[in-house]
Design a protein around this motif. Structure first.
Motif, mmCIF file in Angstrom:
data_model
loop_
_atom_site.group_PDB
_atom_site.id
_atom_site.type_symbol
_atom_site.label_atom_id
_atom_site.label_comp_id
_atom_site.label_asym_id
_atom_site.label_seq_id
_atom_site.Cartn_x
_atom_site.Cartn_y
_atom_site.Cartn_z
ATOM 1 N N VAL A 1 -8.577 1.348 18.858
ATOM 2 C CA VAL A 1 -9.900 0.729 18.730
ATOM 3 C C VAL A 1 -10.900 1.729 18.157
ATOM 4 N N THR A 2 -10.948 2.943 18.726
ATOM 5 C CA THR A 2 -11.991 3.894 18.310
ATOM 6 C C THR A 2 -11.520 4.900 17.261
ATOM 7 N N GLU A 3 -10.197 5.087 17.140
ATOM 8 C CA GLU A 3 -9.687 6.029 16.120
ATOM 9 C C GLU A 3 -8.484 5.389 15.419
ATOM 10 N N PRO A 4 -8.702 4.315 14.643
ATOM 11 C CA PRO A 4 -7.571 3.578 14.058
ATOM 12 C C PRO A 4 -6.677 4.466 13.201
ATOM 13 N N PHE A 5 -5.382 4.125 13.209
ATOM 14 C CA PHE A 5 -4.410 4.947 12.473
ATOM 15 C C PHE A 5 -3.579 4.069 11.535
ATOM 16 N N CYS A 6 -4.219 3.011 11.017
ATOM 17 C CA CYS A 6 -3.476 2.035 10.202
ATOM 18 C C CYS A 6 -2.939 2.625 8.898
ATOM 19 N N GLY A 7 -3.632 3.654 8.367
ATOM 20 C CA GLY A 7 -3.256 4.195 7.063
ATOM 21 C C GLY A 7 -1.824 4.685 7.018
ATOM 22 N N ALA A 8 -1.303 5.108 8.182
ATOM 23 C CA ALA A 8 0.057 5.650 8.214
ATOM 24 C C ALA A 8 1.009 4.712 8.969
ATOM 25 N N CYS A 9 0.590 3.459 9.137
ATOM 26 C CA CYS A 9 1.420 2.557 9.960
ATOM 27 C C CYS A 9 2.767 2.291 9.291
ATOM 28 N N ILE B 1 8.392 -12.685 12.116
ATOM 29 C CA ILE B 1 8.016 -11.329 11.723
ATOM 30 C C ILE B 1 6.496 -11.243 11.757
ATOM 31 N N ARG B 2 6.011 -10.187 12.409
ATOM 32 C CA ARG B 2 4.568 -9.909 12.399
ATOM 33 C C ARG B 2 4.370 -8.555 11.741
ATOM 34 N N THR B 3 3.502 -8.504 10.779
ATOM 35 C CA THR B 3 3.327 -7.267 10.018
ATOM 36 C C THR B 3 2.246 -6.367 10.622
ATOM 37 N N CYS B 4 1.533 -6.876 11.621
ATOM 38 C CA CYS B 4 0.503 -6.078 12.300
ATOM 39 C C CYS B 4 0.355 -6.663 13.698
ATOM 40 N N LEU B 5 0.028 -5.809 14.682
ATOM 41 C CA LEU B 5 -0.222 -6.335 16.033
ATOM 42 C C LEU B 5 -1.281 -7.421 15.984
ATOM 43 N N PHE B 6 -2.237 -7.251 15.042
ATOM 44 C CA PHE B 6 -3.384 -8.158 15.015
ATOM 45 C C PHE B 6 -3.271 -9.236 13.938
ATOM 46 N N TYR C 1 0.841 -1.205 0.000
ATOM 47 C CA TYR C 1 0.000 0.000 0.000
ATOM 48 C C TYR C 1 0.874 1.253 0.000
ATOM 49 N N ASN C 2 2.141 1.052 -0.326
ATOM 50 C CA ASN C 2 3.094 2.149 -0.451
ATOM 51 C C ASN C 2 3.449 2.807 0.882
ATOM 52 N N ARG C 3 3.181 2.098 1.992
ATOM 53 C CA ARG C 3 3.565 2.664 3.298
ATOM 54 C C ARG C 3 5.038 2.327 3.561
ATOM 55 N N PRO C 4 5.871 3.341 3.812
ATOM 56 C CA PRO C 4 7.263 3.057 4.153
ATOM 57 C C PRO C 4 7.321 2.386 5.531
ATOM 58 N N ILE C 5 8.173 1.399 5.664
ATOM 59 C CA ILE C 5 8.313 0.689 6.943
ATOM 60 C C ILE C 5 9.607 1.167 7.590
ATOM 61 N N ARG C 6 9.457 1.893 8.689
ATOM 62 C CA ARG C 6 10.620 2.548 9.296
ATOM 63 C C ARG C 6 10.807 2.191 10.769
ATOM 64 N N ASP C 7 9.883 1.410 11.311
ATOM 65 C CA ASP C 7 9.829 1.243 12.754
ATOM 66 C C ASP C 7 9.771 -0.259 13.074
ATOM 67 N N LEU C 8 10.751 -0.742 13.796
ATOM 68 C CA LEU C 8 10.806 -2.172 14.123
ATOM 69 C C LEU C 8 10.714 -2.354 15.634
ATOM 70 N N LYS D 1 1.894 -7.042 4.382
ATOM 71 C CA LYS D 1 1.350 -6.288 5.526
ATOM 72 C C LYS D 1 -0.129 -5.955 5.285
ATOM 73 N N GLU D 2 -0.927 -6.191 6.319
ATOM 74 C CA GLU D 2 -2.368 -5.995 6.227
ATOM 75 C C GLU D 2 -2.694 -4.513 6.011
ATOM 76 N N PRO D 3 -3.770 -4.213 5.255
ATOM 77 C CA PRO D 3 -4.117 -2.796 5.054
ATOM 78 C C PRO D 3 -4.526 -2.107 6.356
ATOM 79 N N ARG D 4 -5.141 -2.875 7.260
ATOM 80 C CA ARG D 4 -5.639 -2.299 8.507
ATOM 81 C C ARG D 4 -5.951 -3.438 9.461
#
Ligand code: SAM
Length: 350
Positions: A272-280, A291-296, A9-16, A327-330
């Motif tokens: 949960v109430t204000e997800p911020f996955c778009g910029a993950c 490797i896990r690409t999302c907490l969930f 989804y073109n999200r840069p992955i910068r945080d491990l 990596k999951e979209p959300r």
């Protein structure tokens, strides 16, 4: 030639986030309610050499922030050793040019930030050695300022020791210090404004986290979630807040300052109430090398097996890049068919 890590989804992955162990000396009811023993046998855990090798590759691929976590990361023996090794990756541009020409600007920037999340128990005696080893900053979990509630939420009667740990981290200049509180209905929502007062008094960045379905007992209930909005309102009633004028980027928290100019900061993490996955920009490496690409995520990808099976460096990079593309979209917490991951936060690495 591979470039910097990006997902499909073109999200840069910068945080491990790197989990050093799945063991923990606390039994927080929202994470390990039944106090299960660790599930990964020792030989399945990544060694420090394997963690360093993997992190070196991740940094070459553009990871700029590494956060060590767990379980309780300070239960891993000689954690200073791995901090020292990883600190060597700081501010060193990748040796591998990513674009033709290989100018500084076209290289991976190197590690900029090495942080640790801990329950604070070991800090009174160890904060200085963490700093000396090269740790930049620290996040300490603190779910209550009341001794009885702290004990009830964490399973251990050590509030004073954690408060001492926060003080020790300040003295060791592991700053800016963040303090995490998971707010759960019926337990500590009445303390939200007191935590804000704590942030002002001690000049720390208080981070309020919504309760997520990551408990090992799978007893999470939507009614127990105290929303980010309610947390903001509770603080505002006592200490008016102003949004910080900074771009949020891939940060998990929405950040506020105190309107009266008092020290300290408030951050609200509301997945949960204000997800911020778009910029993950995050991926995780579990203590047993998955490797896990999302907490969930409900699937994991074994980097450990790839490394132990003797993959070359190039093959390892290919593997990481192909995993990141999955990596999951959300997350799907709010969808009717949501299935919580089988491993709790303490095994995933918070
Ligand atoms: N042992 C360390 C600590 O206590 O900070 C690091 C690991 S802990 C799993 C990392 C963070 O995850 C903590 O701040 C913890 O409160 C948070 N956490 C664990 N389970 C959670 C849940 N179900 N919902 C929200 N946050 C959770």
């Amino acid at each position: 030639m591979p470039g910097l890590l990006k997902d499909s989804y073109n999200r840069p992955i910068r945080d491990l986030r790197v989990s050093l162990t799945d063991r923990c000396n606390f039994r927080c009811f929202y994470c390990l309610p039944h106090g299960e023993p660790p599930i990964a046998p020792k030989e399945q855990m990544l060694s420090y050499e394997e963690i360093e090798y993997a992190c070196r590759i991740f940094v070459e691929l553009g990871i700029e922030k590494i956060r060590l976590t767990g379980g309780e990361p300070m239960m891993r023996r000689d954690i200073e050793q791995i901090i020292f090794k990883l600190a060597q990756l700081k501010d060193r541009p990748s040796e591998r040019p990513h674009l033709a020409g290989g100018s500084r600007a076209s290289c991976a920037p190197g590690l900029r930030d090495l942080a640790l999340t801990t329950n604070g128990y070991f800090l009174p005696h160890r904060a200085h050695s963490l700093k000396e080893a090269g740790l930049d900053r620290i996040t300490i979990s603190l779910d209550s300022l009341k001794r009885d509630v702290f004990k009830q939420m964490t399973g251990v009667d050590v509030l004073d020791r954690v408060l001492e740990g926060i003080q020790a981290a300040k003295e060791a200049r592991l700053t800016p210090i963040k303090v995490n509180a998971v707010i759960v209905r019926g337990h500590n929502e009445d303390e939200v404004a007191d935590f804000a007062a704590f942030a002002r008094e001690h000049d720390v960045k208080m981070r309020f986290i919504e309760f997520m379905p990551l408990d090992s007992g799978h007893e999470w209930n939507r009614e127990d979630v105290v929303s980010g909005r309610e947390i903001r309102e509770r603080i505002n009633e006592r200490f008016p807040l102003e949004p910080l004028k900074v771009a949020r980027g891939s940060e998990t928290s929405s950040r506020y300052r105190f309107a009266d100019g008092a020290p300290g900061e408030i951050g609200i993490i509301a997945p949960v109430t204000e997800p911020f996955c778009g910029a993950c920009s995050r991926i995780r490496l579990t203590a047993d090398g998955q490797i896990r690409t999302c907490l969930f995520s409900t699937v994991e990808h074994s980097l450990r097996d790839v490394i132990r099976d003797g993959a070359s460096r190039a093959e390892t990079i290919d593997f990481i890049e192909s995993v990141v593309m999955k990596k999951e979209p959300r997350h799907y917490i709010n969808d009717p068919g949501f299935v919580a991951p089988s491993r709790s936060m303490s095994f995933i690495g918070g």
